[in-house]
Design a protein around this motif. Sequence first.
Motif, PDB file in Angstrom:
ATOM      1  N   HIS A 163       0.856  -1.193   0.000  1.00 37.41           N
ATOM      2  CA  HIS A 163       0.000   0.000   0.000  1.00 37.41           C
ATOM      3  C   HIS A 163       0.881   1.227   0.000  1.00 37.41           C
ATOM      4  N   ASN A 164       0.507   2.171  -0.794  1.00 37.40           N
ATOM      5  CA  ASN A 164       1.240   3.413  -0.868  1.00 37.40           C
ATOM      6  C   ASN A 164       1.081   4.150   0.458  1.00 37.40           C
ATOM      7  N   ALA A 165       2.172   4.623   1.015  1.00 34.92           N
ATOM      8  CA  ALA A 165       2.128   5.317   2.302  1.00 34.92           C
ATOM      9  C   ALA A 165       1.894   6.819   2.133  1.00 34.92           C
ATOM     10  N   VAL A 166       1.642   7.239   0.908  1.00 40.78           N
ATOM     11  CA  VAL A 166       1.495   8.672   0.637  1.00 40.78           C
ATOM     12  C   VAL A 166       0.137   9.184   1.116  1.00 40.78           C
ATOM     13  N   LYS A 167       0.203  10.314   1.831  1.00 40.64           N
ATOM     14  CA  LYS A 167      -1.009  10.982   2.289  1.00 40.64           C
ATOM     15  C   LYS A 167      -1.173  12.238   1.435  1.00 40.64           C
ATOM     16  N   VAL A 168      -2.379  12.421   0.908  1.00 40.35           N
ATOM     17  CA  VAL A 168      -2.612  13.517  -0.035  1.00 40.35           C
ATOM     18  C   VAL A 168      -3.716  14.441   0.469  1.00 40.35           C
ATOM     19  N   LEU A 169      -3.425  15.724   0.374  1.00 41.45           N
ATOM     20  CA  LEU A 169      -4.414  16.763   0.631  1.00 41.45           C
ATOM     21  C   LEU A 169      -4.713  17.389  -0.730  1.00 41.45           C
ATOM     22  N   LEU A 170      -5.965  17.271  -1.144  1.00 38.72           N
ATOM     23  CA  LEU A 170      -6.390  17.737  -2.463  1.00 38.72           C
ATOM     24  C   LEU A 170      -7.223  19.003  -2.274  1.00 38.72           C
ATOM     25  N   LEU A 171      -6.788  20.113  -2.869  1.00 38.67           N
ATOM     26  CA  LEU A 171      -7.520  21.375  -2.781  1.00 38.67           C
ATOM     27  C   LEU A 171      -8.036  21.724  -4.171  1.00 38.67           C
ATOM     28  N   LEU A 172      -9.357  21.729  -4.311  1.00 40.68           N
ATOM     29  CA  LEU A 172      -9.993  21.898  -5.615  1.00 40.68           C
ATOM     30  C   LEU A 172     -10.685  23.253  -5.742  1.00 40.68           C
ATOM     31  N   ASP A 173     -10.343  23.974  -6.784  1.00 43.37           N
ATOM     32  CA  ASP A 173     -11.032  25.228  -7.099  1.00 43.37           C
ATOM     33  C   ASP A 173     -12.400  24.876  -7.657  1.00 43.37           C
ATOM     34  N   ILE A 174     -13.432  25.502  -7.126  1.00 45.94           N
ATOM     35  CA  ILE A 174     -14.781  25.230  -7.612  1.00 45.94           C
ATOM     36  C   ILE A 174     -15.503  26.543  -7.843  1.00 45.94           C
ATOM     37  N   GLY A 175     -16.388  26.529  -8.790  1.00 44.93           N
ATOM     38  CA  GLY A 175     -17.149  27.740  -9.103  1.00 44.93           C
ATOM     39  C   GLY A 175     -16.793  28.237 -10.484  1.00 44.93           C
ATOM     40  N   GLY A 176     -17.795  28.700 -11.190  1.00 45.37           N
ATOM     41  CA  GLY A 176     -17.561  29.270 -12.509  1.00 45.37           C
ATOM     42  C   GLY A 176     -16.958  28.269 -13.465  1.00 45.37           C
ATOM     43  N   SER A 177     -15.866  28.665 -14.080  1.00 41.12           N
ATOM     44  CA  SER A 177     -15.237  27.874 -15.142  1.00 41.12           C
ATOM     45  C   SER A 177     -14.722  26.523 -14.654  1.00 41.12           C
ATOM     46  N   MET A 178     -14.574  26.351 -13.351  1.00 43.46           N
ATOM     47  CA  MET A 178     -13.977  25.124 -12.833  1.00 43.46           C
ATOM     48  C   MET A 178     -14.978  24.002 -12.587  1.00 43.46           C
ATOM     49  N   ASP A 179     -16.281  24.283 -12.576  1.00 37.69           N
ATOM     50  CA  ASP A 179     -17.258  23.270 -12.170  1.00 37.69           C
ATOM     51  C   ASP A 179     -17.154  21.958 -12.936  1.00 37.69           C
ATOM     52  N   ASP A 180     -17.088  22.014 -14.254  1.00 38.65           N
ATOM     53  CA  ASP A 180     -17.004  20.785 -15.049  1.00 38.65           C
ATOM     54  C   ASP A 180     -15.712  20.024 -14.762  1.00 38.65           C
ATOM     55  N   HIS A 181     -14.610  20.748 -14.619  1.00 37.10           N
ATOM     56  CA  HIS A 181     -13.317  20.120 -14.353  1.00 37.10           C
ATOM     57  C   HIS A 181     -13.295  19.446 -12.981  1.00 37.10           C
ATOM     58  N   VAL A 182     -13.923  20.098 -11.995  1.00 33.75           N
ATOM     59  CA  VAL A 182     -13.905  19.561 -10.638  1.00 33.75           C
ATOM     60  C   VAL A 182     -14.623  18.230 -10.572  1.00 33.75           C
ATOM     61  N   ARG A 183     -15.733  18.116 -11.270  1.00 32.79           N
ATOM     62  CA  ARG A 183     -16.452  16.833 -11.275  1.00 32.79           C
ATOM     63  C   ARG A 183     -15.547  15.724 -11.825  1.00 32.79           C
ATOM     64  N   ALA A 184     -14.874  16.010 -12.922  1.00 36.27           N
ATOM     65  CA  ALA A 184     -13.962  15.023 -13.526  1.00 36.27           C
ATOM     66  C   ALA A 184     -12.824  14.688 -12.562  1.00 36.27           C
ATOM     67  N   CYS A 185     -12.291  15.700 -11.906  1.00 35.52           N
ATOM     68  CA  CYS A 185     -11.186  15.490 -10.955  1.00 35.52           C
ATOM     69  C   CYS A 185     -11.622  14.661  -9.766  1.00 35.52           C
TER      70      CYS A 185
END
Length: 177
Positions: free
Chosen positions: A14-36
Motif C-alpha cells: 500500500h502506498n504510504a502517501v497521504k494527499v491533501l487535495l484542494l480543488l477550485d470550484i465555481g464558474g469555469s472550474m465546475d465541469d473540471h472539478v467533477r472530472a477530478c
Amino acid sequence: SGGHLDIKLRPERHNAVKVLLLLDIGGSMDDHVRACAELFSAARSEFKQLTSYYFHNCVYESVWRDNTRRYSQRTPVPELLRTYSSDYRLIFVGDAAMSPYELVQRGGSVEHWNEEPGQVWMNRVLTTYPHAVWLNPLPQPAWQHYQSVQMVQRLVGHRMFPLTLAGIDEAMRELSH
C-alpha cells in the motif's frame, strides 16, 4: 507421494502517501472539478489517505468539504494546517484564471472581503506543505495569456502541470521526491 507446497504470503503493498487535495470550484472550474473528483476517487486506493477540500479561485482564510454547505460549514486554513501534518503531499486543482487582485490585494476576492491577499495564504499553505503541485485544466499554451496563471506558477515554484494524463504523471513524479 505428495510434494511440499511452500507458500510465502506477502502483504499487499500500500502506498504510504497521504494527499491533501484542494480543488477550485465555481464558474469555469465546475465541469473540471467533477472530472477530478471522479479521477481521484478512482485513485483513492493508491493513497494511504486522500482528503479533499474546496476553494474558489485562490485559497484564503477558509476552505470547505461540501460545496453545498460552502457558506455555512467552513474550515479555517490555520486549522487545516494544524490538522494535516507537513508530510502530506498537496495537490491543487484549478485554472488559476482570476483577477491578479485576488492574489495581491486585501479585499481582492470576488466572493468576500479578505483581510490578507491570496498570495499570503498560498505562501502559508506552501510553507506547511513543501511537497506541492498545481494541476491546471487550461490548455498549457493558454497559460501565458493569464497574468494570474503566471503569478500562481511562481507561487508554487513552477510546479504547475497540465491536467492531462501526461501532466498528472509528471506531477506525481514531482511529488514523489
